[in-house]
Write a protein that holds these residues in place. Sequence first.
Motif, short mmCIF file in Angstrom:
data_model
loop_
_atom_site.label_atom_id
_atom_site.label_comp_id
_atom_site.label_asym_id
_atom_site.label_seq_id
_atom_site.Cartn_x
_atom_site.Cartn_y
_atom_site.Cartn_z
N LYS A 104 0.85 -1.20 0.00
CA LYS A 104 0.00 0.00 0.00
C LYS A 104 0.88 1.25 0.00
CE LYS A 104 -3.77 2.45 0.21
NZ LYS A 104 -4.67 2.54 -0.97
N MET A 105 1.97 1.22 0.78
CA MET A 105 2.93 2.32 0.77
C MET A 105 3.49 2.52 -0.63
SD MET A 105 5.06 1.55 4.27
CE MET A 105 4.42 1.97 5.89
N ASP A 106 3.82 1.40 -1.29
CA ASP A 106 4.34 1.45 -2.66
C ASP A 106 3.34 2.12 -3.60
OD1 ASP A 106 6.53 0.03 -1.73
OD2 ASP A 106 5.82 -1.90 -2.49
N GLU A 107 2.09 1.77 -3.44
CA GLU A 107 1.04 2.31 -4.31
C GLU A 107 0.93 3.82 -4.20
OE1 GLU A 107 -3.81 2.31 -4.18
OE2 GLU A 107 -2.81 0.39 -3.77
N ILE A 108 0.95 4.34 -2.98
CA ILE A 108 0.85 5.79 -2.78
C ILE A 108 2.13 6.48 -3.26
CG2 ILE A 108 0.50 7.63 -1.10
CD1 ILE A 108 -1.94 5.85 -1.54
N ALA A 109 3.29 5.87 -3.00
CA ALA A 109 4.56 6.44 -3.43
C ALA A 109 4.62 6.54 -4.95
CB ALA A 109 5.73 5.61 -2.92
N GLU A 110 4.10 5.52 -5.64
CA GLU A 110 4.10 5.53 -7.10
C GLU A 110 3.13 6.59 -7.64
OE1 GLU A 110 5.52 4.73 -10.71
OE2 GLU A 110 6.28 3.92 -8.82
N GLU A 111 2.03 6.76 -6.94
CA GLU A 111 1.07 7.81 -7.32
C GLU A 111 1.72 9.19 -7.22
OE1 GLU A 111 -2.91 9.79 -5.33
OE2 GLU A 111 -2.65 7.61 -5.14
N ILE A 112 2.48 9.41 -6.16
CA ILE A 112 3.17 10.68 -5.97
C ILE A 112 4.25 10.86 -7.04
CG2 ILE A 112 4.81 11.87 -4.45
CD1 ILE A 112 3.13 10.78 -2.10
N ARG A 113 4.98 9.79 -7.33
CA ARG A 113 6.02 9.87 -8.35
C ARG A 113 5.42 10.28 -9.70
NH1 ARG A 113 9.40 4.78 -10.95
NH2 ARG A 113 10.69 6.01 -12.34
N THR A 114 4.32 9.67 -10.08
CA THR A 114 3.67 9.99 -11.35
C THR A 114 3.23 11.44 -11.40
OG1 THR A 114 2.90 7.70 -11.58
CG2 THR A 114 1.77 9.37 -12.88
N SER A 115 2.62 11.89 -10.29
CA SER A 115 2.12 13.27 -10.23
C SER A 115 3.26 14.27 -10.34
CB SER A 115 1.37 13.46 -8.91
OG SER A 115 1.05 14.82 -8.71
N ARG A 116 4.36 14.04 -9.62
CA ARG A 116 5.47 15.00 -9.60
C ARG A 116 6.22 15.02 -10.93
NH1 ARG A 116 3.14 18.07 -6.38
NH2 ARG A 116 2.76 17.19 -4.32
N THR A 117 6.32 13.88 -11.61
CA THR A 117 7.01 13.88 -12.90
C THR A 117 6.21 14.67 -13.93
OG1 THR A 117 6.02 11.70 -13.40
CG2 THR A 117 8.28 11.72 -12.58
N LYS A 118 4.89 14.65 -13.82
CA LYS A 118 4.05 15.44 -14.73
C LYS A 118 4.30 16.94 -14.51
CE LYS A 118 0.30 12.09 -15.35
NZ LYS A 118 -1.13 11.77 -15.05
N ILE A 119 4.38 17.33 -13.23
CA ILE A 119 4.65 18.74 -12.92
C ILE A 119 6.03 19.14 -13.45
CG2 ILE A 119 5.10 20.36 -11.04
CD1 ILE A 119 3.01 18.82 -9.39
N ALA A 120 7.02 18.27 -13.27
CA ALA A 120 8.38 18.55 -13.73
C ALA A 120 8.44 18.67 -15.25
CB ALA A 120 9.33 17.47 -13.25
N THR A 121 7.63 17.87 -15.93
CA THR A 121 7.60 17.91 -17.40
C THR A 121 7.12 19.27 -17.89
OG1 THR A 121 7.13 15.54 -17.49
CG2 THR A 121 6.65 16.82 -19.46
N VAL A 122 6.04 19.76 -17.30
CA VAL A 122 5.49 21.07 -17.68
C VAL A 122 6.49 22.17 -17.36
CG1 VAL A 122 3.67 22.75 -17.23
CG2 VAL A 122 3.11 20.31 -17.39
N GLN A 123 7.09 22.10 -16.17
CA GLN A 123 8.05 23.11 -15.76
C GLN A 123 9.27 23.11 -16.67
OE1 GLN A 123 11.22 22.47 -13.85
NE2 GLN A 123 11.64 24.66 -14.03
N GLY A 124 9.75 21.92 -17.06
CA GLY A 124 10.91 21.83 -17.94
C GLY A 124 10.63 22.39 -19.32
N ALA A 125 9.42 22.15 -19.82
CA ALA A 125 9.05 22.69 -21.13
C ALA A 125 9.00 24.21 -21.09
CB ALA A 125 7.70 22.12 -21.55
N THR A 126 8.51 24.75 -19.99
CA THR A 126 8.39 26.20 -19.84
C THR A 126 9.75 26.88 -19.82
OG1 THR A 126 6.34 25.93 -18.60
CG2 THR A 126 7.45 28.05 -18.42
N THR A 127 10.66 26.36 -18.99
CA THR A 127 11.98 26.98 -18.87
C THR A 127 12.89 26.57 -20.02
OG1 THR A 127 12.72 25.18 -17.43
CG2 THR A 127 11.88 27.15 -16.37
N GLY A 128 12.51 25.53 -20.77
CA GLY A 128 13.33 25.09 -21.89
C GLY A 128 13.41 26.10 -23.01
N ILE A 129 12.52 27.05 -23.03
CA ILE A 129 12.50 28.06 -24.09
C ILE A 129 13.75 28.93 -24.02
CG2 ILE A 129 11.27 30.06 -25.00
CD1 ILE A 129 8.70 28.84 -23.85
#
Length: 275
Positions: free
Chosen positions: A105-130
């Motif tokens: 169950k801990m793994d499940e929540i940790a993976e959910e957080i990992r997925t969410s944070r990588t999505k945020i990082a993707t958007v942020q990287g695209a923005t500053t990549g300009i």
Amino acid sequence: MGLTTIETADYLTEELKKIEDWEKEQKDLWFWEKIGRLPFMLLDKLTPKVIQDKIGLAIDELGNYIQTGGQYLVKEETVLKKFAPNALSQDELRLDMLEQIPVNKMDEIAEEIRTSRTKIATVQGATTGIGGLFTLAIDIPVLLGLSLKVLQEIAICYGYDPKEKSERIFIVKCLQFSSSDIVGKKAILEELTSLHQGNQNNQMISQLQGWREVVTTYRDSFGWKKLFQMIPIAGMIFGAFINRSSIGDVAEAGKMLYRKRRILERLQQSESVSK
């Protein structure tokens, strides 16, 4: 909270073996990450002082994080609610309750957080990549903050409190692990094993006197990949990819290392009960 630990010692031992196999798979840096250190030697000479100063602030902020948590401390309630979404009050959400939660169950929540944070990082990287080199001054501190945030949230998933200085040291070691070469990874794993065996913080704090190297290594790991961000349009693509993979790697390291700690502690508890 409706969840109790039902793991057997055999199950925990099997899961520990999987983590140890993962540790063995942590090979040397990719070729592009090795040569990534070379362009930064050149970029350091070309980078305007104002950008150098801002990167220096990120280094200082990491030191503040180790000492006090600074601006990077997260609220544990946000993570705990993922385990008990129907909790009516904060009194129902305590970190010590997670000691009875199954590891899967801990793994499940940790993976959910990992997925969410990588999505945020993707958007942020695209923005500053300009902006390439010049937005690097923004990109590195923001990515450092995202990394510390996701590691703290993963720590909470496995029942550890990042408000404790010992946990913040462990978190910085996880961050360092994610961007180290094979020699560095081996040394960090030995340090973390020593921590688990009870040789606690004095040695770890001593080793972290060079914590500035964490941000230096962290910065260098961008290497020539960041040079591609100077190309119009393509910079957005590379920025998104680089930040996504960086947060993904950090989150994976945190998840595996914290998972190992929790499993080892439960095996010790199991042995104590059986004696």
